[in-house]
Design a protein around this motif. Structure first.
Motif, short mmCIF file in Angstrom:
data_model
loop_
_atom_site.label_atom_id
_atom_site.label_comp_id
_atom_site.label_asym_id
_atom_site.label_seq_id
_atom_site.Cartn_x
_atom_site.Cartn_y
_atom_site.Cartn_z
N VAL A 1 0.85 -1.20 0.00
CA VAL A 1 0.00 0.00 0.00
C VAL A 1 0.88 1.25 0.00
O VAL A 1 0.62 2.19 -0.76
CB VAL A 1 -0.97 -0.01 1.21
CG1 VAL A 1 -1.58 1.36 1.45
CG2 VAL A 1 -2.06 -1.06 1.01
N LEU A 2 1.92 1.26 0.83
CA LEU A 2 2.83 2.41 0.86
C LEU A 2 3.49 2.63 -0.48
O LEU A 2 3.57 3.77 -0.97
CB LEU A 2 3.91 2.21 1.92
CG LEU A 2 3.54 2.44 3.35
CD1 LEU A 2 4.78 2.35 4.23
CD2 LEU A 2 2.89 3.76 3.55
N SER A 3 3.96 1.56 -1.07
CA SER A 3 4.60 1.65 -2.39
C SER A 3 3.62 2.19 -3.43
O SER A 3 3.97 3.06 -4.24
CB SER A 3 5.11 0.27 -2.79
OG SER A 3 5.70 0.32 -4.06
N GLU A 4 2.40 1.71 -3.38
CA GLU A 4 1.38 2.18 -4.32
C GLU A 4 1.03 3.64 -4.06
O GLU A 4 0.81 4.41 -5.01
CB GLU A 4 0.13 1.30 -4.24
CG GLU A 4 -0.94 1.65 -5.24
CD GLU A 4 -0.51 1.58 -6.70
OE1 GLU A 4 -1.19 2.21 -7.54
OE2 GLU A 4 0.49 0.90 -7.03
N ALA A 5 1.00 4.06 -2.80
CA ALA A 5 0.72 5.46 -2.48
C ALA A 5 1.80 6.37 -3.07
O ALA A 5 1.50 7.45 -3.60
CB ALA A 5 0.62 5.66 -0.97
N VAL A 6 3.05 5.93 -3.00
CA VAL A 6 4.16 6.69 -3.61
C VAL A 6 3.94 6.77 -5.12
O VAL A 6 4.07 7.85 -5.72
CB VAL A 6 5.52 6.04 -3.28
CG1 VAL A 6 6.64 6.67 -4.09
CG2 VAL A 6 5.81 6.13 -1.79
#
Length: 139
Positions: free
Chosen positions: A13-18
């Motif tokens: 999720v963090l990677s996708e948010a970036v």
């Protein structure tokens, strides 16, 4: 932010948010970027929890997209998590501990967002309702 205490799904999720922030030319990764990463897959647990509290996930997705378009566009520079996003992750850690979970999962991040950020409550999604829905699911 310590990513060692995040589940694999939370790390994704963090990677996708970036990625979402960068694709929208946003330098700061705001809670709305994280929310969109959490709910863009309609069969995700965060999407299920929002639906469980009686709010249309389609409406939340549409309003999130609209909000993302309003962020300032910046070219160049490295992406970073905004102070508000950092607060969300701090709260998510506390929620995970309250629920006796060792790692921060997407549902903890969602509940933290409902407590820290104004967007979800403005759309009718409260942290209390999300916690209740999660506890019912875990029975």
């Amino acid at each position: 932010m310590n990513t060692n205490n995040l589940t694999i799904k939370s790390q994704e999720v963090l990677s996708e948010a970036v990625n979402i922030a960068q694709s929208n030319s946003s330098q700061a990764i705001e809670p709305l970027h994280i929310l969109y990463a959490l709910i863009k897959e309609e069969n995700s647990l965060p999407s299920y929890l929002i639906t469980k509290v009686g709010v249309s996930i389609q409406n939340i997705i549409a309003q999130t997209k609209k909000g993302l378009e309003q962020f300032a566009k910046v070219s160049g520079g490295d992406a970073y998590f905004s102070p508000q996003s950092e607060k969300v992750f701090g709260k998510a850690q506390k929620i995970a501990e309250e629920l006796s979970d060792k790692f921060i999962a997407p549902e903890h991040i969602l509940i933290a967002m409902a407590e820290i950020d104004k967007f979800l409550p403005s759309e009718g999604v409260t942290a209390k309702e999300l916690k209740t829905a999660l506890k019912e699911l875990r029975k």
